[in-house]
Design an enzyme around this catalytic site. Structure first.
Site, PDB file in Angstrom:
ATOM      1  N   TRP A 165      39.802  43.588  32.282  1.00 17.42           N
ATOM      2  CA  TRP A 165      40.248  42.525  31.375  1.00 17.42           C
ATOM      3  C   TRP A 165      39.709  41.171  31.814  1.00 17.42           C
ATOM      4  CZ3 TRP A 165      41.017  45.288  27.590  1.00 17.42           C
ATOM      5  CH2 TRP A 165      41.789  46.449  27.616  1.00 17.42           C
ATOM      6  N   ASP A 166      39.543  40.958  33.115  1.00 14.58           N
ATOM      7  CA  ASP A 166      38.898  39.732  33.588  1.00 14.58           C
ATOM      8  C   ASP A 166      37.472  39.625  33.054  1.00 14.58           C
ATOM      9  OD1 ASP A 166      40.686  38.205  35.115  1.00 14.58           O
ATOM     10  OD2 ASP A 166      40.477  39.512  36.843  1.00 14.58           O
ATOM     11  N   LEU A 167      36.743  40.728  33.125  1.00 10.73           N
ATOM     12  CA  LEU A 167      35.354  40.714  32.680  1.00 10.73           C
ATOM     13  C   LEU A 167      35.255  40.496  31.170  1.00 10.73           C
ATOM     14  CD1 LEU A 167      33.991  43.624  34.895  1.00 10.73           C
ATOM     15  CD2 LEU A 167      33.744  41.170  35.276  1.00 10.73           C
TER      16      LEU A 167
END
Length: 401
Positions: A165-167
């Site tokens: 989800w960060d990416l």
């Protein structure tokens, strides 16, 4: 090689993964990204993995921030904050673009920034929309992924190590920047956009249809270990102990797999006995254990090199399980043109990546590893027009590093 965003200047004041990924993506497409760091580095400056088994430069920080210019500023001082605001709102048609994850600092509130430059393109990364903190591992737990990950026998939730989800949020950051720049070019108006990590995760599972399925069922889908949900795909062991992942999503892929393994007659006999049509994806999923049991001896009788050659020849959809050390060795042997060596400021090198976007068939340069504060004087002179005496005074007072 000329890149599509050459000339665009972006100021980034963000730590950890999402914001820096957005800035790195823009930098590899040609934008001049100025990274603002606190004196001594932010909380992610030494984050693992790091060289020297954790004692040297952070591979993580160096790779996520490559291709950027680093300016170090005392963010607690009024003078330092003024420099940050001036850089973020510097005049010029290709300036006034800011990425940050600075939540709760009134001096960097959007209305403060817009008062100085009304056409500012400002993208802010948040944990939750209300400003509460969150990280990938916490929001991933909240949207239910660990509950459906792992073996069928498992009871505890199973986390995964990839901060997906960060990416995805980082890609959303770069998209929001480009959308804002486009709007400003068309209308002259700036834009303030906020991207919450929790929203990215929630949108991801919703858009995949997973929430709809859970609502209809009234409970979560079952865990299936390495089986692909809703289709046929699972891992097989070869005679030398290597494992491969084989997937058959389409009828053509299924036909190729059956053909190369010589199991056509077996499955032809099983279909009427099991009242199944294995050309249908849902039927292959329903009978996944039976199919795997039929195919397993074929893989067990062959070493991985033979399996690779035969599956490739038959155009089967498959992949080899291999460790990251193997991928690194392939890079050093000349494989993977996407990858590049990255010289670390403290000596030694790491492995990083060029942009996965091939622009006019080329990945472009990966970008140099940053060194904390290396371009401070250069940026202050270039962007703010400060002379050497003024910059020297800032150093003397500890405002910049």
């Amino acid at each position: 090689m000329s890149r599509p965003l050459s000339g665009l200047q972006v100021v980034e004041c963000a730590s950890f993964v999402a914001g820096p990924t957005g800035g790195m993506t823009l930098a590899q497409l040609g934008a001049a990204v100025i990274r603002i760091d606190p004196l001594g580095g932010g909380p992610d400056h030494g984050r693992w993995p790091a060289a020297g088994h954790g004692t040297g430069d952070s591979y993580y920080w160096a790779s996520l921030n490559k291709g950027k210019r680093s300016v170090t500023v005392d963010l607690r001082s009024d003078e330092g904050r003024e420099l940050v605001l001036a850089l973020a709102t510097a005049p010029g048609p290709d300036r006034g673009v800011l990425i940050d994850n600075v939540v709760g600092r009134r001096w960097m509130a959007n209305d403060v920034l817009v008062a100085r430059r009304p056409d500012l393109v400002h993208v802010r990364v948040q944990g939750y929309p209300d400003g509460r903190p969150a990280v990938d591992y916490t929001v991933n737990a909240e949207v239910g992924i660990p509950q459906i990950t792992g073996s069928e026998e498992g009871a505890a939730p199973v986390n995964h190590v990839l901060p997906a989800w960060d990416l995805v949020t980082g890609m959303s950051v770069s998209t929001a920047v480009l959308a804002g720049v486009y709007q400003r070019a068309r209308t002259g108006a700036g834009v303030y956009s906020e991207i919450a990590l929790s929203d990215v995760a929630l949108a991801g599972v919703a858009n995949l249809g997973w929430l709809s399925e859970a609502h209809e069922r009234g409970h979560d889908r079952p865990r299936h270990g390495n089986h692909v949900y809703g289709s046929f795909g699972v891992d097989f062991a070869c005679s030398d102990g290597d494992r491969v992942m084989v997937v058959a999503l389409t009828p053509a892929q299924w036909t190729a797999l059956v053909s190369v393994t010589g199991t056509g007659e077996v499955f032809a006999a099983l279909e009427p006995a099991l009242d199944a049509d294995l050309t249908a994806e849902t039927e292959r999923y329903r009978l996944r254990e039976t199919i795997a049991a039929v195919l397993r001896p074929w893989f067990a009788a062959r070493d991985s090199a033979t399996v690779e050659a035969e599956l490739n020849r038959a155009r089967v959809l498959w992949g080899r399980y291999q460790g990251m050390a193997h991928v690194a060795a392939e890079h050093h042997a000349g494989g993977h043109p996407l990858l590049a060596d990255l010289a670390l400021p403290g000596g030694g090198s790491g492995i990083t990546a060029r942009s996965p976007i091939r622009w006019d068939t080329e990945h472009g340069d990966a970008g140099d590893a940053p060194a904390l504060g290396r371009e401070t004087d250069e940026v202050l002179a270039e962007v703010l027009g400060l002379d050497a005496r003024t910059i020297g005074g800032l150093h003397d007072r500890g405002v910049v590093g």
